[in-house]
Enzyme design. Structure first.
Site, PDB file in Angstrom:
ATOM      1  CG  ASP A  95      28.193  -7.310   0.671  1.00  0.00           C
ATOM      2  OD1 ASP A  95      29.344  -7.125   0.216  1.00  0.00           O
ATOM      3  OD2 ASP A  95      27.780  -6.723   1.683  1.00  0.00           O
TER       4      ASP A  95
ATOM      5  CG  ASP B  11      31.957  -7.855   4.690  1.00  0.00           C
ATOM      6  OD1 ASP B  11      32.629  -8.631   5.389  1.00  0.00           O
ATOM      7  OD2 ASP B  11      31.633  -6.710   5.069  1.00  0.00           O
TER       8      ASP B  11
ATOM      9  CD  GLU C 169      35.436  -6.604   3.787  1.00  0.00           C
ATOM     10  OE1 GLU C 169      35.998  -7.501   4.429  1.00  0.00           O
ATOM     11  OE2 GLU C 169      34.258  -6.672   3.420  1.00  0.00           O
TER      12      GLU C 169
ATOM     13  NE  ARG D 157      26.528  -3.590   5.521  1.00  0.00           N
ATOM     14  CZ  ARG D 157      27.717  -3.622   6.096  1.00  0.00           C
ATOM     15  NH1 ARG D 157      28.494  -4.698   5.931  1.00  0.00           N
ATOM     16  NH2 ARG D 157      28.154  -2.618   6.830  1.00  0.00           N
TER      17      ARG D 157
ATOM     18  CE1 TYR E 166      28.828  -8.772   5.791  1.00  0.00           C
ATOM     19  CE2 TYR E 166      27.184  -9.378   4.170  1.00  0.00           C
ATOM     20  CZ  TYR E 166      28.157  -8.521   4.619  1.00  0.00           C
ATOM     21  OH  TYR E 166      28.442  -7.386   3.898  1.00  0.00           O
TER      22      TYR E 166
ATOM     23  CG  HIS F 299      23.591 -13.519   1.742  1.00  0.00           C
ATOM     24  ND1 HIS F 299      23.437 -12.168   1.606  1.00  0.00           N
ATOM     25  CD2 HIS F 299      24.693 -13.834   1.010  1.00  0.00           C
ATOM     26  CE1 HIS F 299      24.390 -11.684   0.827  1.00  0.00           C
ATOM     27  NE2 HIS F 299      25.154 -12.677   0.459  1.00  0.00           N
TER      28      HIS F 299
ATOM     29  CD  GLU G 159      29.158  -1.475  -2.291  1.00  0.00           C
ATOM     30  OE1 GLU G 159      30.303  -0.980  -2.355  1.00  0.00           O
ATOM     31  OE2 GLU G 159      28.235  -1.144  -3.050  1.00  0.00           O
TER      32      GLU G 159
END
Length: 807
Positions: free
Chosen positions: A84, A82, A9, A304, A302, A348, A86
């Site tokens: 997740d 990432d 990203e 989140r 990470y 995670h 999104e």
């Protein structure tokens, strides 16, 4: 030999990954999402199973073309956004655009890692996978839900309140919590109560401070001063003796490593960071910081996540570090494991340093001040989570007293003494307010024995009042949202930013207060959509999104169930939602221009008092209330009227760009205004100095921001003497540094040769060179901890404390 293309990203993440992958890979950045629902229309076909229509985001077409060309030249494409929902959606749209309409071209893989380290990246590329459609469906369902709510409800708010307003599915629930807390505070009725503390002397100091807790073995409540005075009278001549002394071991266990919500809460408590700033800094630490010759290194995993799980490698490394740095007494026999919340994503990991051997001291010179403070917090919390509990000796002393009334009274004092610091040698969790444990640690108890007589020194009755619940901070609101199951780690920061940016909530003194607009809009939405904006309903929707991700629920079915209720509410709201624009609340005031009654109305800038004769009479007044509790609005200014010193008409409250002020009701014939709360204007003080421009005498004036020196011939001559600080400009060497003020009244320092020289500083420059880096000047900074002199160059760490004035 053709290379492989890797897409992430951000450019920072691309640089860090590129360092680990080597020359056979080309790493490029998508700069976030490349496709989204277009802003100009709903872009969701409800009749066709909620089919979305995505469009390339404005400004991304050229980037997509570059990525397509790079993909054609590549042997394989690895999508490494990432880990997740999104990130999965970004990868899905990238794959769509890179493949185009044909299935030809290079093979496209999805790689996922939770930390940017050589080990994690190598492992991910050894086991590439495909884009997970379940995660994509969950992200898409959330996006469509939010679009439906925003596009369907916002026009209603434009019609009933004012144009430009918007409603968010989760944000509205957050504002609702803040509004409900505000109403709870307003409705709170404080209750008086008293406590009595006895100061008792034993054979040796310190004095024992014991609290009265029981009378004749029953809990005692002291409602008022009369009751407190009566008890003091009964206890003043009593005999006091130690009834019991008990000591027990008390353990305080370490806390788990951070998840997103606990990191945001602790950074707010200890570092005073907003949720948004915490996540921005954590993103930098995750994506990679240049550590000198070592190059860019991802310092944390990470950020989140809602899982407290830690990998075996990280646990092993932490235990080795603890044994080496702190010794065997601080290391448990087996690793500490922590239980996840029921709906946590266990794939995670917790937020932790990628290597505990990257200690805060070893990386400090490569980090900015705030980056270092956050990294230090994460590092310490993780290391402490794998250490031994702290041990305390908790002693409770109970003292009995026989009152003059024949009753037996019991006093109690509890104190704690640290015996082994354990994990507290590294880290102690912050608290929103002090608790019993803090009080116990403060109390120093004397050595006493059971049956020992004590001498009464004094009795201290103290008045208290019950307090309303506090307004939310960003940290406590995140904690509340998490406990209620509203939102997810990736959404907390955007929720808090959005509600403040839209003007529904403002932050004052670190607390979140609903604005008048926020309360009005919340009331309207709950009136018509109470089920949709209910905390439990929103939490259930989050659970359904998790079920979609797990493959247990079809995303279209979830949306259909939601829309069935939503459409019904929408039809009812279109017919029955209160129209605030047309709402008028009568008052007892009378218009001083036409004699008709005044009413409370809603306008562009909130509620105000206007003449019921509008539009024939346009007389208005400021409503002396900050929030829409109009039943309690202060409408008394007509009774205690102020009169204009120029024309004799009444003065009324008005609101302008600089806040509330008084203005003559005779406007525009009379334009007299008066600042609220301003003191009598101080007269100008003549000085023994002449104006260099016109020769008139200079005077000391008193303005909005304090004293200043100017020409007495104002406004003909507008000379204002600049306030120098005796420091030559370090940039041009010709000018002098002067003290100036911004439009908002904040003091800053600049060169008097501006605009030829553009030197500017917020901190006060000092005429001294930095002894470490040679900077031509130092600056003086003042904070809560006191004043300090430091180097203006952030890369230089020179700093020395200034002694307090008078010390």
């Amino acid at each position: 030999m053709s290379k492989s293309l890797v897409i992430v990203e951000s450019p920072a993440k691309a640089r860090t990954i590129g360092r680990y992958l080597g020359k056979q890979y080309v790493v490029k950045a998508s700069l976030g999402h490349i496709k989204d629902l277009p802003k100009r229309d709903l872009a969701v076909d409800v009749e066709q199973g909620f089919e979305p229509t995505y469009a390339v985001i404005e400004g991304k077409k050229k980037l997509i073309q570059e990525l397509r060309q790079a993909a054609k030249r590549s042997e394989a494409v690895y999508l490494a956004a990432d880990p997740d929902r999104e990130g999965e959606a970004i990868c899905f749209h990238l794959e769509e655009e890179l493949r185009g309409k044909s299935d030809g071209g290079p093979q496209v893989y999805r790689v996922m890692f939770h930390e940017i380290t050589s080990r994690a990246i190598r492992k991910a590329f050894e086991h590439p996978a495909k884009v997970d459609r379940r995660l994509v469906d969950a992200q898409q369902a959330r996006r469509i839900l939010d679009r439906l709510v925003g596009y369907k409800i916002s026009p209603l708010l434009w019609e009933k309140v004012r144009r430009g307003l918007s409603a968010g599915r989760v944000q509205t629930v957050a504002v609702r919590l803040i509004v409900e807390r505000e109403r709870e505070i307003r409705a709170f009725q404080k209750r008086e109560y008293w406590t009595i503390q006895a100061h008792l002397a034993a054979a040796k100091p310190p004095v024992l401070a014991a609290q009265l807790v029981k009378r004749d073995e029953e809990s005692l409540e002291i409602p008022d001063q009369a009751a407190a005075d009566g008890l003091v009278a009964q206890l003043e001549g009593a005999a006091y003796a130690v009834r019991s002394v008990s000591t027990r071991e008390k353990r305080r266990n370490p806390v788990p490593p951070f998840i997103t919500s606990t990191l945001q809460q602790e950074a707010a408590r200890k570092l005073r960071f907003s949720v948004k700033r915490t996540m921005m800094l954590a993103q930098r630490l995750y994506e990679g910081i240049a550590l000198g010759k070592e190059g860019p290194v991802g310092l944390i995993s990470y950020m989140r996540t809602d899982s407290v799980r830690v990998s075996e490698e990280a646990l092993r490394e932490a235990r080795d570090f603890i044994a080496e740095r702190y010794g065997a007494p601080y290391l448990p026999e087996t690793p500490n494991f922590y239980r996840n919340q029921r709906d946590a994503q266990d794939a995670h990991e917790a937020i932790r340093p990628t290597s505990v051997f990257h200690t805060p001291e070893s990386v400090a010179r490569h980090l900015g001040e705030d980056e270092l403070r956050l990294y230090q917090l994460i590092w310490k919390r993780f290391v402490a989570s794998q250490m031994m509990p702290a041990l305390f000796d908790q002693t409770t002393i109970e003292v009995s007293a026989a009152g003059k009334d024949g009753c037996h009274y019991l006093f109690r004092a509890t104190g704690s003494t640290p015996r082994f610091d354990g994990f507290l040698a590294v880290y102690e969790e912050g608290k929103d307010q002090k608790d019993e444990e803090d009080e116990e640690l403060k109390h120093k108890l004397p050595a006493v024995m059971e049956g020992q007589r004590l001498k009464l020194r004094s009795l201290h009755p103290e008045q208290h009042f019950t307090e309303p619940p506090p307004r939310y901070t960003e940290a406590s609101l995140v904690k509340k949202l998490e406990s209620d199951g509203v939102g997810r780690p990736s959404t907390y920061a955007s929720i808090l930013s959005t509600v403040q940016e839209r003007g529904y909530v403002k932050k004052e003194g670190g607390r979140l207060n609903p604005t008048e607009l926020g309360m009005v809009v919340t009331d309207l939405l709950i009136e018509s959509f109470d089920d949709i904006f209910d905390v439990r309903y929103t939490a259930r929707m989050e659970e359904e999104l998790d079920e979609i991700e797990e493959g247990k629920l079809d995303w279209r079915s979830a949306l259909a169930d939601f829309y069935k209720d939503f459409a019904k509410d929408l039809r009812r709201a279109e017919k029955h939602m209160t129209d605030i624009k047309r709402l008028e609340k009568p008052t007892e005031l009378v218009c001083d221009k036409c004699g008709q009654p005044m009413v409370i109305r809603w306008g562009r800038h909130g509620s105000f008092i206007g003449c019921s004769g509008y539009p024939d009479c346009t007389n208005t007044r400021e409503l002396a209330v900050d929030l829409p509790d109009v039943d309690n609005a202060d409408l008394t200014e007509q009774e205690d009227a102020d009169y204009c010193e120029n024309c004799g008409r009444t003065m009324v409250l008005k609101r302008g760009r600089f806040g509330t002020f008084q203005a003559c009701s005779g406007y525009p014939d009379c334009k007299t205004t008066r600042r609220i709360g301003s003191e009598e204007k101080k007269p100008d003080v003549p000085l023994e100095e002449n104006c260099p421009q016109c020769g008139s005498q200079l005077v000391l004036k008193h303005g909005r921001y304090g004293e200043f020196t100017a020409c007495s011939n104002y406004p003909t001559c507008k000379y204002v003497k600049q306030k120098t600080i005796g420091v030559a400009c370090p940039t041009c060497g010709q000018g002098e540094i002067i003290e100036r003020r911004s439009r908002r009244g904040r003091t800053f320092y600049g060169c008097n040769r501006y605009p030829e020289c553009e030197f500017v500083a917020w901190a006060k420059p000092l005429a001294a060179k930095c002894p470490q880096c040679g900077s031509p000047y130092l600056v003086e900074r003042r904070g809560k901890a006191g004043a300090a002199v430091q180097c203006p160059d952030r890369k230089c760490k020179y700093r020395r404390e200034l002694a307090p004035v008078g010390a």
